[in-house]
Design an enzyme around this catalytic site. Sequence first.
Site, mmCIF file in Angstrom:
data_model
loop_
_atom_site.group_PDB
_atom_site.id
_atom_site.type_symbol
_atom_site.label_atom_id
_atom_site.label_comp_id
_atom_site.label_asym_id
_atom_site.label_seq_id
_atom_site.Cartn_x
_atom_site.Cartn_y
_atom_site.Cartn_z
ATOM 1 N N ARG A 87 0.840 -1.199 0.011
ATOM 2 C CA ARG A 87 0.056 -0.032 0.028
ATOM 3 C C ARG A 87 1.022 1.359 -0.062
ATOM 4 O O ARG A 87 1.611 1.309 0.795
ATOM 5 C CB ARG A 87 -0.853 0.033 1.440
ATOM 6 C CG ARG A 87 -1.724 1.206 1.438
ATOM 7 C CD ARG A 87 -2.667 1.260 2.562
ATOM 8 N NE ARG A 87 -3.346 2.707 2.511
ATOM 9 C CZ ARG A 87 -3.313 3.440 3.668
ATOM 10 N NH1 ARG A 87 -2.995 2.833 5.005
ATOM 11 N NH2 ARG A 87 -4.022 4.443 3.709
ATOM 12 N N HIS A 133 -3.234 11.060 1.013
ATOM 13 C CA HIS A 133 -2.947 10.632 2.586
ATOM 14 C C HIS A 133 -2.309 11.733 3.166
ATOM 15 O O HIS A 133 -1.068 12.017 3.243
ATOM 16 C CB HIS A 133 -1.810 9.595 2.272
ATOM 17 C CG HIS A 133 -1.618 8.838 3.751
ATOM 18 N ND1 HIS A 133 -1.761 7.464 4.005
ATOM 19 C CD2 HIS A 133 -1.279 9.465 4.954
ATOM 20 C CE1 HIS A 133 -1.363 7.103 5.339
ATOM 21 N NE2 HIS A 133 -1.169 8.264 6.033
ATOM 22 N N GLU A 179 -8.001 8.240 6.636
ATOM 23 C CA GLU A 179 -8.127 8.816 7.836
ATOM 24 C C GLU A 179 -8.656 10.121 7.957
ATOM 25 O O GLU A 179 -7.998 11.272 8.286
ATOM 26 C CB GLU A 179 -6.974 8.948 8.950
ATOM 27 C CG GLU A 179 -6.338 7.168 9.199
ATOM 28 C CD GLU A 179 -5.127 7.291 10.195
ATOM 29 O OE1 GLU A 179 -4.743 8.561 10.726
ATOM 30 O OE2 GLU A 179 -4.818 5.950 10.756
ATOM 31 N N ASN A 302 -7.536 1.486 10.022
ATOM 32 C CA ASN A 302 -6.376 1.664 10.459
ATOM 33 C C ASN A 302 -6.586 1.417 12.277
ATOM 34 O O ASN A 302 -7.229 2.271 12.598
ATOM 35 C CB ASN A 302 -5.715 2.946 10.273
ATOM 36 C CG ASN A 302 -5.378 3.181 8.659
ATOM 37 O OD1 ASN A 302 -5.308 2.282 8.117
ATOM 38 N ND2 ASN A 302 -4.923 4.499 8.241
ATOM 39 N N TYR A 304 -4.444 0.954 15.925
ATOM 40 C CA TYR A 304 -3.101 0.692 16.503
ATOM 41 C C TYR A 304 -3.247 0.072 18.127
ATOM 42 O O TYR A 304 -2.385 -0.750 18.645
ATOM 43 C CB TYR A 304 -2.225 1.681 16.569
ATOM 44 C CG TYR A 304 -1.867 2.145 15.112
ATOM 45 C CD1 TYR A 304 -2.668 2.773 14.127
ATOM 46 C CD2 TYR A 304 -0.392 1.887 14.739
ATOM 47 C CE1 TYR A 304 -2.037 2.953 12.848
ATOM 48 C CE2 TYR A 304 -0.141 2.043 13.478
ATOM 49 C CZ TYR A 304 -0.671 2.729 12.448
ATOM 50 O OH TYR A 304 -0.232 3.056 11.471
ATOM 51 N N GLU A 373 -3.706 -0.357 7.952
ATOM 52 C CA GLU A 373 -2.459 -0.199 8.706
ATOM 53 C C GLU A 373 -2.692 -0.689 10.126
ATOM 54 O O GLU A 373 -3.794 -0.708 10.545
ATOM 55 C CB GLU A 373 -2.388 1.332 9.031
ATOM 56 C CG GLU A 373 -1.776 2.233 7.994
ATOM 57 C CD GLU A 373 -1.808 3.759 8.370
ATOM 58 O OE1 GLU A 373 -1.782 3.921 9.343
ATOM 59 O OE2 GLU A 373 -1.852 4.410 7.381
#
Length: 471
Positions: A87, A133, A179, A302, A304, A373
Amino acid sequence: MAQTQSAEWQPPAGLLPKTFLHGYATASYQVEGAHDKDGRGPSVWDDMCRVPGQIADGSSGDDACNSYYMTDVDVPLLKSLGVNAYRFSISWSRLIPQGGKDDPINPAGIAYYNKLIDALLAHGITPFVTLFHWDLPSGLEKRYRGWTSRNVLDDFQNYVRLCFKEFGDRVKNWITLNEPICVVMFSSLGLKPDWDHEKDFYPIAHHLILAHAQTVDIYRREFKPEQKGIIGITLNCDWCEPIDDSPAAKQAAQRRMDQSLGWVSVFTHLGHYPKSIEDKAPKFTEDEWKLIKGSSEFFGLNSYSTLYTNGESDPDDHLGGNTRAVRKKDGVHIGNEGHLEWLCDVPWGFGKLLAYINEKYMLPNDIPLIVTEQGFAVKNEHLKPLPELLKDTERIDYYRGYLKALTEAISKGMRCDGYMAWSFIDNFEWKEGYIPAFGAVHVDRKNGEWTRTPKDSTKWLKSFWDRVVEA
Ligand code: PNW
């Protein structure tokens, strides 16, 4: 500890079909460098980096990882790490230096992405391409304050048409925006002296959502019939765990989930707002709603971390900014801390998030998940000598726990078609500069050669995918 238990865990062999896309992710401004080469125009991040005090280590993406010049190194390296997907994002101002629909196109920019795409395909790696992005052309910020203005929509349409036309014969996986909620937040940072948070927040969010929906519409009507790719949006969400059983903490956690997913995914997937933000959200026309609803063909996620959420903040805060903590009141820590204050290794939080997203957004819309991600910046990794930092056991623990949660969710029936680890290489981590290292591959930024050295986690990830994806 969860880590010790999962250390003995064996991933289920052959759980995933050959078509499952697994690899690494990057973004243009974070890795490319060559910021003023071959006709590239500046982006708002070039400008941001020039404002003293904005970037933690005073650095910029001027050279970043030098990826613009290292396709011939990076693509074979990716291949050797055993991936079948990569990506990356396209820099709008590399293709259209000033950004606007009537501004000139830069052939060298097109040539660069053609070279990258062709090299990936020649190595059997599927390109997964993000159209935006965060690196908006500066020209558009200067012309009409970027995303605050509806003018951005025409310019974005022109840019995405160019991408589909030039690359869509070979790129079959598209992400419109990365995002969007972070675009809204970052737009509020330092860059604009005339920024009015309350006033600008809603128009920016509104235009981002429309830009996404119009892009999907353009792709579906003008390109998809022939090119036959898929297109969707990527949202970020970390699970919010109430800090205790109080109704206030539970409401605060729900509000924050609604803020991060609700702003965009509810628009995108469900076609209405979550109750907690309904009154404040911008209004769309009937026709706009038609474009927006069902405009993502997968749920790009995404994710985390997980933090505790308490109920001590203003419920009307439009950023969902209720206070978050890494410890409960009894002092128990939520999970191993990474280099950033929001980053903790909490695999059970990711498991809860997957169940929540599946039930609320994926199942009603019959769309698969693609993790676009996920990754970990080991605390103080940038201070360690090379041989030591290559033994990144904390990152391995992180991936083991999170991928265990993912494979368990898949075994229970959740649809997931892909997973990209963040990141392929250590790169420019926005406001934090080069201090946090998210890469599975180390980059030597001091020796003048940007030498790449894989960390141990690349081996762990390779053997994981070798086992889990059908041969
Ligand atoms: C993502 N937070 O951003 C971005 O897509 C990447 O470009 C970035 O490098 C990566 O995560 C690691 O940070 C985020 O503060 C930035 O919660 C900040 C947050 C979340 C995601």
